[in-house]
Design a protein around this motif. Sequence first.
Motif: not given
Length: 294
Positions: A162-187
């Motif tokens: 299987v595809d197997h990722f271990v010891d994952v130590d990362v910061q994730v920044d994600a953004q884009g239009p929200s599902q309901n179209g009411e704004g932009e998420y930034k997580a």
Amino acid sequence: MSLFNTGFSRARGLTPVLLATALAACGGGGGSSGSGGNQEPFVSLNNDNAGPLFYLALEGSLGMAPVQMHAIMLPDLEGECAPGSIDVVHGANDIPTSATAKNCVLNGESGAPVTLAGTVRYDFDGDSTLEVETTGFNLVAGNPVEANILISGEFDYVRDTVDHFVDVDVQVDAQGPSQNGEGEYKANWVVEDLETTWDYLSESVVYTVEGKLLVNGRSEQVSITTAQPLTRNLSQEFCPESGEIRLRGASNTHAEVLVEHRDSIIVTINGVATNYTCEQFEAYMIEAENSFIQ
């Protein structure tokens, strides 16, 4: 969901030439190691924060996987950009040691473009393990997905059944239009000592998630475990088919999502259970996504 529908099939369909080449040149031996070890206090789980935390645990793991797969496969993708480029640096035995994507545009699923940018460094550690490190690797999925995900940190990829990722130590920044179209998420969030497995069947993916999720500016943590592997139909936009994922927080607080089938998804928060249909659970996740709108 809009956040992380970033192209499983394309990433999975590639063969990690980098790792195969390293195996042939170096043979076995060695092992992987991770960092982690921080002692952030645990989050106290409740009805207000369980939804957003489930959103990061469930949708966040889905979003990270294609970004990680593209990161390890940059050498395979050299010459496929239109426009843009990928420059690969080779070391001993012609094994790639790093690759830099310069606004590399690839044709994504359903004709949606995927743009890659950033430098990724590789270190083959033997025993089928590839160590990957980046100060910033960016994947942008164009219409109709419109997701922008940046990962920074390090992880190990283990070539397995299987595809197997271990010891994952990362910061994730994600953004884009929200599902309901009411704004932009930034997580944004951080994972530590995370381990995920991905087994792709003909029309579905079976996956597990284990580790720590750091939130609130890395000041608090929650643990994630998979009690039953989660199964998700790749042709369906949302809702797992089966599985169970658990969150554990401070003072014995806990929350679980148990998927009996698509229209029987039980969310339990500190012992109080609510049964959702797929449509209702999607609405629950959209409400959780809205908490990240800025």
